[in-house]
Design a protein around this motif. Structure first.
Motif, mmCIF file in Angstrom:
data_model
loop_
_atom_site.group_PDB
_atom_site.id
_atom_site.type_symbol
_atom_site.label_atom_id
_atom_site.label_comp_id
_atom_site.label_asym_id
_atom_site.label_seq_id
_atom_site.Cartn_x
_atom_site.Cartn_y
_atom_site.Cartn_z
ATOM 1 N N GLY A 93 -36.808 27.983 33.014
ATOM 2 C CA GLY A 93 -36.421 29.232 33.653
ATOM 3 C C GLY A 93 -37.062 30.431 32.982
ATOM 4 N N GLN A 94 -37.109 30.412 31.654
ATOM 5 C CA GLN A 94 -37.753 31.507 30.939
ATOM 6 C C GLN A 94 -39.249 31.552 31.237
ATOM 7 O OE1 GLN A 94 -36.463 33.935 29.032
ATOM 8 N NE2 GLN A 94 -38.523 34.768 28.905
ATOM 9 N N ALA A 95 -39.865 30.391 31.305
ATOM 10 C CA ALA A 95 -41.307 30.337 31.523
ATOM 11 C C ALA A 95 -41.692 30.819 32.914
ATOM 12 C CB ALA A 95 -41.806 28.909 31.313
ATOM 13 N N THR A 96 -40.817 30.612 33.899
ATOM 14 C CA THR A 96 -41.125 31.034 35.267
ATOM 15 C C THR A 96 -40.565 32.404 35.593
ATOM 16 O OG1 THR A 96 -39.143 29.925 36.080
ATOM 17 C CG2 THR A 96 -41.185 28.669 36.120
ATOM 18 N N ASN A 97 -39.711 32.944 34.749
ATOM 19 C CA ASN A 97 -39.042 34.199 35.054
ATOM 20 C C ASN A 97 -40.030 35.343 35.249
ATOM 21 O OD1 ASN A 97 -36.580 35.822 35.305
ATOM 22 N ND2 ASN A 97 -37.268 36.768 33.402
ATOM 23 N N GLY A 98 -41.118 35.332 34.489
ATOM 24 C CA GLY A 98 -42.090 36.414 34.608
ATOM 25 C C GLY A 98 -42.777 36.470 35.943
ATOM 26 N N TRP A 99 -42.847 35.325 36.650
ATOM 27 C CA TRP A 99 -43.530 35.308 37.936
ATOM 28 C C TRP A 99 -42.648 35.787 39.072
ATOM 29 C CZ3 TRP A 99 -48.453 35.343 38.312
ATOM 30 C CH2 TRP A 99 -49.233 34.718 37.337
ATOM 31 N N ILE A 100 -41.326 35.711 38.938
ATOM 32 C CA ILE A 100 -40.444 36.052 40.053
ATOM 33 C C ILE A 100 -40.610 37.505 40.501
ATOM 34 C CG2 ILE A 100 -38.030 36.253 40.772
ATOM 35 C CD1 ILE A 100 -37.421 33.828 39.038
ATOM 36 N N PRO A 101 -40.528 38.506 39.599
ATOM 37 C CA PRO A 101 -40.701 39.884 40.072
ATOM 38 C C PRO A 101 -42.090 40.151 40.622
ATOM 39 C CG PRO A 101 -40.624 39.793 37.668
ATOM 40 C CD PRO A 101 -40.217 38.446 38.164
ATOM 41 N N ASP A 102 -43.111 39.481 40.078
ATOM 42 C CA ASP A 102 -44.467 39.716 40.556
ATOM 43 C C ASP A 102 -44.666 39.159 41.954
ATOM 44 O OD1 ASP A 102 -45.222 40.839 38.069
ATOM 45 O OD2 ASP A 102 -45.270 38.821 37.249
ATOM 46 N N ILE A 103 -44.085 37.991 42.223
ATOM 47 C CA ILE A 103 -44.184 37.414 43.567
ATOM 48 C C ILE A 103 -43.432 38.294 44.563
ATOM 49 C CG2 ILE A 103 -43.450 35.453 44.986
ATOM 50 C CD1 ILE A 103 -44.038 33.673 42.564
ATOM 51 N N GLN A 104 -42.277 38.832 44.151
ATOM 52 C CA GLN A 104 -41.540 39.719 45.037
ATOM 53 C C GLN A 104 -42.348 40.974 45.337
ATOM 54 O OE1 GLN A 104 -37.957 40.249 42.745
ATOM 55 N NE2 GLN A 104 -36.882 38.603 43.816
ATOM 56 N N GLY A 149 -49.217 32.125 47.700
ATOM 57 C CA GLY A 149 -49.334 30.752 48.172
ATOM 58 C C GLY A 149 -49.043 29.744 47.085
ATOM 59 N N VAL A 150 -49.937 29.646 46.110
ATOM 60 C CA VAL A 150 -49.816 28.641 45.051
ATOM 61 C C VAL A 150 -48.597 28.895 44.170
ATOM 62 C CG1 VAL A 150 -50.954 27.611 43.052
ATOM 63 C CG2 VAL A 150 -52.314 28.260 45.062
ATOM 64 N N ASN A 151 -48.491 30.098 43.623
ATOM 65 C CA ASN A 151 -47.422 30.374 42.659
ATOM 66 C C ASN A 151 -46.041 30.415 43.300
ATOM 67 O OD1 ASN A 151 -49.569 30.578 40.987
ATOM 68 N ND2 ASN A 151 -49.159 32.638 40.245
ATOM 69 N N PHE A 152 -45.958 30.984 44.500
ATOM 70 C CA PHE A 152 -44.649 31.038 45.162
ATOM 71 C C PHE A 152 -44.185 29.640 45.556
ATOM 72 C CE2 PHE A 152 -42.001 31.876 49.007
ATOM 73 C CZ PHE A 152 -40.955 32.495 48.337
ATOM 74 N N THR A 153 -45.131 28.826 46.021
ATOM 75 C CA THR A 153 -44.782 27.438 46.345
ATOM 76 C C THR A 153 -44.317 26.695 45.097
ATOM 77 O OG1 THR A 153 -46.388 27.399 48.157
ATOM 78 C CG2 THR A 153 -45.646 25.278 47.310
ATOM 79 N N SER A 154 -45.016 26.895 43.992
ATOM 80 C CA SER A 154 -44.616 26.261 42.729
ATOM 81 C C SER A 154 -43.229 26.717 42.303
ATOM 82 C CB SER A 154 -45.637 26.593 41.627
ATOM 83 O OG SER A 154 -46.905 26.049 41.943
ATOM 84 N N LEU A 155 -42.972 28.012 42.458
ATOM 85 C CA LEU A 155 -41.666 28.533 42.086
ATOM 86 C C LEU A 155 -40.552 27.907 42.927
ATOM 87 C CD1 LEU A 155 -39.957 30.569 40.462
ATOM 88 C CD2 LEU A 155 -40.427 32.242 42.258
ATOM 89 N N LEU A 156 -40.793 27.756 44.216
ATOM 90 C CA LEU A 156 -39.800 27.124 45.089
ATOM 91 C C LEU A 156 -39.547 25.677 44.676
ATOM 92 C CD1 LEU A 156 -40.784 28.433 48.651
ATOM 93 C CD2 LEU A 156 -38.875 29.167 47.210
ATOM 94 N N ILE A 157 -40.622 24.972 44.314
ATOM 95 C CA ILE A 157 -40.466 23.575 43.883
ATOM 96 C C ILE A 157 -39.647 23.503 42.596
ATOM 97 C CG2 ILE A 157 -41.715 21.551 43.029
ATOM 98 C CD1 ILE A 157 -43.991 22.303 44.929
ATOM 99 N N ILE A 158 -39.925 24.389 41.653
ATOM 100 C CA ILE A 158 -39.203 24.388 40.379
ATOM 101 C C ILE A 158 -37.720 24.691 40.612
ATOM 102 C CG2 ILE A 158 -38.945 25.613 38.183
ATOM 103 C CD1 ILE A 158 -41.996 26.011 38.211
#
Length: 465
Positions: free
Chosen positions: A414-425, A378-387
């Protein structure tokens, strides 16, 4: 109804083994085996038995092996087995529908050495369920997701040598057992909090880099003058949140050293302690504040690039209000499980593994998984979409002369958010559990590495802002 009595069997006093499988037997009459006084092994597997009545196994005083796997037994009170066949040494009750084992169900089976109750939907077991099993050596309880195991259940099983659980964390309740399976969850082992040597090295390397780098950036930006004080304020707060992740890693690394070689003796105490809850709180606080800060900074960069002449830009006071709101939000998200600790739902939220991080990827449906999904989906995926949306819009609208500036800043975000992308997937695919070893790498390396790299990115790519 298919019944079964001794008249169906040939009268035989010499057979010492009998196998009656896949016969669709639903009921056994009393005294069915009275003529089988020499029988030592009896296998009634893959039938449709629902109940074992007292007297069913009368006459089987010499039976040592009894197999009842693959039936439809629902409740086990011991009356039909315990009193009629007290000499049983090997008892298999696996793959039934047993939801309740009554207290003292195995009291009379003082000779029992091997017990299999695996593959049952157990919901209720008394703490004295294994009382009387003084000689038991092997216990099979795998593929059972009973959540109320306790150390009291195994206090009287002093000769237990092997136990096979569904999950590694259940081994914490049988500390005296020499061989417990599974012996690792990919993160920890029976001996060490961090099972692999490479993880022990990584946790300290990243912790030192994270703490040193972020501290230096905070000090440097506090001493140096900047044209954009607002941006510098956000950078320092982002450093502070990353520094909290470094503190988290130091705590985990220190506990690994303290428990080296004796982890299983202290695993339950550690995971249920306030120290583990607080450590998980720090990790959650760091990750959520960082994500929220990056989201706000991305939106602000988007507005600066797309609307370069707008008059209403945040001043230091307004930035301070936003920062306070972000820290309070992160604090609330991380602290809520601590408030609910002891009320049932959040009891093992931070303590579901030795590193106290509640990502719930290796065991997707642990208690509290819904809140974890709310945070990371919810929170992190929404933040990722906004970024991602902000930087997509930025590149569409950006002027050619400023492309290098936006590119450098995008590198940092991009580097700072890159770590969250595989985890959200992976969180989206939570129906398939992630291996424990991969979970360990995510918590110890993939997520914290951003906190270690960010100071370099701050220094090299954000001078313009």
């Amino acid at each position: 109804m298919v019944q079964f009595s001794f008249f169906v069997l040939p009268l035989c006093f010499l057979f010492n083994s009998r196998k009656i499988d896949n016969e669709n037997i639903k009921t056994l009459q009393n005294d069915s085996f009275m003529r089988y006084i020499n029988l030592e092994s009896l296998y009634l597997e893959d039938n449709k038995l629902t109940t074992i009545h007292p007297g069913t196994f009368s006459g089987l005083g010499n039976v040592h092996w009894l197999g009842l796997m693959g039936n439809r037994l629902q409740t086990l009170d011991g009356g039909g087995i315990c009193h009629d066949a007290p000499s049983i040494r090997w008892l298999s009750l696996g793959n039934n529908k047993i939801s309740t084992i009554e207290p003292h169900a195995f009291d009379c089976l003082s000779q029992l050495s091997d017990l299999n109750i695996s593959l049952n939907p157990l919901q209720s077991m008394d703490e004295d369920v294994f009382e009387g099993l003084d000689r038991i050596k092997s216990l099979y309880v795998y593929t059972i997701y009973y959540t109320d195991f306790s150390t009291a259940m195994f206090d009287n099983t002093t000769n237990l040598d092997h136990v096979y659980f569904s999950k590694f964390r259940y081994c914490n309740f049988a500390l005296h057992v020499r061989h417990c399976e599974p012996n690792s969850d990919g993160i920890s082992s029976l001996e060490h909090l961090l099972a692999r040597g490479v993880l022990r090295v990584c946790v300290w390397v990243i912790a030192v880099l994270t703490c040193t780098g972020n501290t230096c950036v905070m000090i440097g930006r506090s001493l140096m003058k900047h044209e954009n004080k607002v941006h510098s304020l956000f950078i320092k707060n982002l450093c502070a949140s990353d520094l909290v992740m470094g503190v988290y890693l130091i705590i985990i690394g220190t506990k690994d050293v303290v428990y080296r070689g004796i982890y299983n003796r202290h695993a339950l105490e550690w995971k249920e302690s306030f120290g583990c809850q607080f450590t998980g709180f720090l990790a959650m606080l760091s990750s959520e504040v960082s994500v929220l800060l990056l989201t706000y900074m991305s939106v602000e960069r988007f507005l600066c690039v797309v609307f370069p002449y707008r008059d209403r830009r945040p001043n230091v006071r307004q930035a301070a209000v936003v920062l306070i709101a972000i820290w309070l939000t992160g604090f609330f998200l991380a602290f809520s499980p601590l408030i609910g600790h002891g009320l049932g739902y959040f009891d093992s939220f931070y303590g579901n593994n030795g590193v106290c991080f509640p990502l719930h990827l290796h065991q997707p449906y642990l208690r509290g998984w819904e809140y974890s999904a709310f945070i990371f989906l919810g929170v992190n995926f929404t933040s990722l979409l906004i970024i991602l949306s902000a930087y997509t819009g930025m590149f569409i609208s950006i002027q050619r002369t400023r492309r290098s500036i936006a590119s450098s800043f995008t590198t940092y975000v991009g580097q700072a958010t890159n770590g969250w992308i595989p985890d959200i997937q992976r969180k989206n695919l939570r129906t398939t559990a992630l291996s424990g070893s991969m979970y360990a790498w995510i918590v110890i390396f993939i997520l914290p590495i951003n906190s270690a790299i960010n100071p370099i990115l701050y220094s090299l790519t954000t001078r313009t802002f």
